[in-house]
Design a protein around this motif. Structure first.
Motif, short mmCIF file in Angstrom:
data_model
loop_
_atom_site.label_atom_id
_atom_site.label_comp_id
_atom_site.label_asym_id
_atom_site.label_seq_id
_atom_site.Cartn_x
_atom_site.Cartn_y
_atom_site.Cartn_z
N ASP A 1 0.84 -1.20 0.00
CA ASP A 1 0.00 0.00 0.00
C ASP A 1 0.88 1.25 0.00
OD1 ASP A 1 -2.15 -1.69 0.08
OD2 ASP A 1 -2.79 -1.18 2.11
N ALA A 2 0.30 2.35 -0.41
CA ALA A 2 1.04 3.61 -0.50
C ALA A 2 1.53 4.05 0.87
CB ALA A 2 0.14 4.69 -1.11
N ASP A 3 2.68 4.75 0.88
CA ASP A 3 3.30 5.19 2.14
C ASP A 3 2.37 6.08 2.97
OD1 ASP A 3 5.59 3.80 1.61
OD2 ASP A 3 6.78 5.54 1.01
N GLU A 4 1.49 6.82 2.30
CA GLU A 4 0.63 7.74 3.04
C GLU A 4 -0.63 7.08 3.59
OE1 GLU A 4 -0.10 8.31 -1.43
OE2 GLU A 4 1.61 8.05 -0.06
N THR A 5 -0.80 5.77 3.35
CA THR A 5 -1.97 5.06 3.86
C THR A 5 -2.03 5.16 5.39
OG1 THR A 5 -1.83 3.48 2.04
CG2 THR A 5 -3.17 2.84 3.95
N PRO A 6 -3.15 5.56 5.97
CA PRO A 6 -3.23 5.69 7.43
C PRO A 6 -3.28 4.34 8.14
CG PRO A 6 -5.35 6.20 6.43
CD PRO A 6 -4.39 6.02 5.30
N VAL A 7 -2.56 4.24 9.23
CA VAL A 7 -2.56 3.04 10.07
C VAL A 7 -2.98 3.45 11.47
CG1 VAL A 7 -1.22 1.12 10.98
CG2 VAL A 7 -0.67 2.06 8.72
N GLU A 8 -4.02 2.84 11.99
CA GLU A 8 -4.47 3.14 13.35
C GLU A 8 -3.81 2.15 14.31
OE1 GLU A 8 -8.58 3.79 15.96
OE2 GLU A 8 -8.68 3.26 13.83
N ALA A 9 -2.90 2.67 15.11
CA ALA A 9 -2.12 1.84 16.03
C ALA A 9 -2.63 2.01 17.46
CB ALA A 9 -0.65 2.23 15.96
N SER A 10 -2.68 0.91 18.20
CA SER A 10 -3.14 0.95 19.59
C SER A 10 -2.04 1.49 20.50
CB SER A 10 -3.55 -0.45 20.06
OG SER A 10 -4.62 -0.95 19.28
N LEU A 11 -2.44 2.36 21.42
CA LEU A 11 -1.50 2.92 22.39
C LEU A 11 -1.46 2.07 23.65
CD1 LEU A 11 -2.46 6.69 22.07
CD2 LEU A 11 -0.44 5.55 21.10
N ALA A 12 -0.28 1.94 24.25
CA ALA A 12 -0.13 1.16 25.48
C ALA A 12 -0.96 1.75 26.61
CB ALA A 12 1.33 1.09 25.87
N ALA A 13 -1.14 3.07 26.59
CA ALA A 13 -1.90 3.74 27.66
C ALA A 13 -3.40 3.75 27.39
CB ALA A 13 -1.40 5.16 27.81
N GLY A 14 -3.81 3.15 26.26
CA GLY A 14 -5.22 3.15 25.90
C GLY A 14 -5.49 4.09 24.74
N GLY A 15 -6.49 3.78 23.97
CA GLY A 15 -6.80 4.60 22.81
C GLY A 15 -5.93 4.22 21.63
N SER A 16 -5.87 5.10 20.64
CA SER A 16 -5.09 4.81 19.44
C SER A 16 -4.54 6.09 18.85
CB SER A 16 -5.97 4.08 18.41
OG SER A 16 -7.04 4.91 17.99
N ARG A 17 -3.61 5.91 17.90
CA ARG A 17 -3.02 7.03 17.18
C ARG A 17 -2.81 6.60 15.74
NH1 ARG A 17 3.00 9.69 18.26
NH2 ARG A 17 3.02 11.01 16.38
N THR A 18 -3.02 7.53 14.82
CA THR A 18 -2.88 7.21 13.40
C THR A 18 -1.54 7.69 12.86
OG1 THR A 18 -5.27 7.34 13.07
CG2 THR A 18 -3.89 7.53 11.11
N PHE A 19 -0.86 6.79 12.12
CA PHE A 19 0.43 7.08 11.51
C PHE A 19 0.33 6.83 10.01
CE2 PHE A 19 1.45 5.84 15.83
CZ PHE A 19 2.51 6.66 16.21
N PRO A 20 1.13 7.52 9.19
CA PRO A 20 1.29 7.13 7.79
C PRO A 20 2.03 5.79 7.72
CG PRO A 20 2.01 9.39 8.14
CD PRO A 20 1.84 8.78 9.50
N LEU A 21 1.62 4.92 6.83
CA LEU A 21 2.20 3.59 6.72
C LEU A 21 3.72 3.64 6.56
CD1 LEU A 21 1.88 0.50 6.36
CD2 LEU A 21 1.51 0.93 3.93
N GLY A 22 4.22 4.50 5.67
CA GLY A 22 5.65 4.55 5.42
C GLY A 22 6.44 4.95 6.65
N GLU A 23 5.95 5.95 7.38
CA GLU A 23 6.65 6.40 8.59
C GLU A 23 6.67 5.30 9.64
OE1 GLU A 23 5.93 9.38 12.38
OE2 GLU A 23 4.91 9.84 10.48
N LEU A 24 5.52 4.65 9.87
CA LEU A 24 5.44 3.62 10.89
C LEU A 24 6.35 2.44 10.54
CD1 LEU A 24 4.02 2.90 13.55
CD2 LEU A 24 2.24 1.77 12.21
N ALA A 25 6.37 2.07 9.27
CA ALA A 25 7.23 0.95 8.84
C ALA A 25 8.70 1.30 9.06
CB ALA A 25 6.96 0.63 7.38
#
Length: 309
Positions: free
Chosen positions: A165-189
């Motif tokens: 998928d494209a680098d700018e694809t949003p990824v919703e990642a779970s936070l250890a403290a609860g909730g989530s945060r969205t990252f671009p796929l390329g940055e997170l990878a």
């Protein structure tokens, strides 16, 4: 149970008891859950699965809230025949099989492919190869540094990477403290994973040491990173091994060498070697290194129903 609940596909080489007895355990773990299990096996497999399911009484399953389903794929040389069963109906077969052409591929996903060859064990028996496109290694220490938790989101993340998928694809990642945060796929990878070449893992068991089987095994196992292959008998008992439709340790090692496998693991030894399994491992090792070589014979004209250990 936690590992069994992750299971989505099961590939059954054949339904001799020692290779199929675990079905009941898996069925019990998944029963009553919102799961879809795909089972693949050789000719006659559908009847075997239906027979297993028919051995139980299902009068209470209509009360289950979750729709557990089973797909059964029977693999033949030129086609697959697939049926779908639902727990809510007591696993009653409501429609005839769906018949499709077969090119050797049993499963194809963004991250991997599973292929099969049909070997002769007196009955049809599947040999299997799992090939990864590439391997995604998540660095847990990096996740912790970023305050991210492990969880189901990682599977979706890996699937995006396998799909390229494209680098700018949003990824919703779970936070250890609860909730989530969205990252671009390329940055997170870039921050959390390393990518290495995919592995090829091949599994061969219950196969006569015949020329026809050897050709199929070599075709499937070519370039395997890891070859798991049966070594039922020492080569001094090659005649008996052929009669029982099994490989000798020398044949296993020879096949691993000819296939160019990077590593070999032998298993599925005859009970007569219970106290001396190292003899089988050593014979296979010598053949794998080219110090010995086995030949492969034509199958004798035996009653095929008599095959076994």
């Amino acid at each position: 149970p936690r590992d069994l609940l992750k299971t989505t596909h099961v590939f059954v080489t054949h339904t001799h008891m020692d290779h199929f007895i675990g079905f009941d355990h898996l069925l019990r773990a998944l029963l009553g859950r919102d799961k879809h299990l795909v089972l693949s096996g050789p000719a006659g497999f559908t009847a075997n699965v239906l027979g297993k399911l028919a051995g139980y009484t299902w009068n209470l399953v209509s009360n289950y809230a979750n729709p557990f389903r089973i797909t059964v794929q029977e693999v033949r040389e030129d086609r697959t025949e697939t049926i779908r069963l639902a727990c809510g109906s007591g696993f009653f077969q409501e429609a005839p099989p769906v018949v499709l052409g077969h090119d050797g591929i049993l499963l194809e996903e963004p991250g991997l492919t599973v292929r099969a060859e049909i070997l002769d064990h007196g009955i049809p028996c599947l040999a299997l190869a799992l090939e990864e496109r590439f391997h995604v290694n998540v660095m847990k220490a990096r996740l912790e540094e970023m305050g991210l938790a492990t969880g189901p989101w990682l599977s979706a993340f890996k699937e995006m990477l396998h799909r390229r998928d494209a680098d700018e694809t949003p990824v919703e990642a779970s936070l250890a403290a609860g909730g989530s945060r969205t990252f671009p796929l390329g940055e997170l990878a870039e921050r959390t994973v390393t990518v290495t070449p995919g592995q090829k893992v091949v599994y061969v068991t219950d196969a006569a040491g015949s020329r026809a089987n050897a050709e199929k095994i070599l075709r499937l196992a070519r370039g395997a990173d890891q070859l798991f292959i049966e070594a039922a008998f020492l080569h001094a008992e090659a005649v008996q091994a052929l009669e029982k439709r099994h490989l000798t340790a020398r044949q296993a090692g020879t096949l691993a060498r000819l296939a160019g496998a990077r590593a070999m693991r032998v298993f599925h030894h005859s009970p007569r070697y219970q106290d001396t399994p190292e003899a089988l491992a050593e014979e296979a090792r010598r053949a794998f290194l080219g110090e010995e070589e086995a030949d492969f014979a034509e199958l004798p004209g035996l009653d095929k129903e008599g095959a076994g250990m």
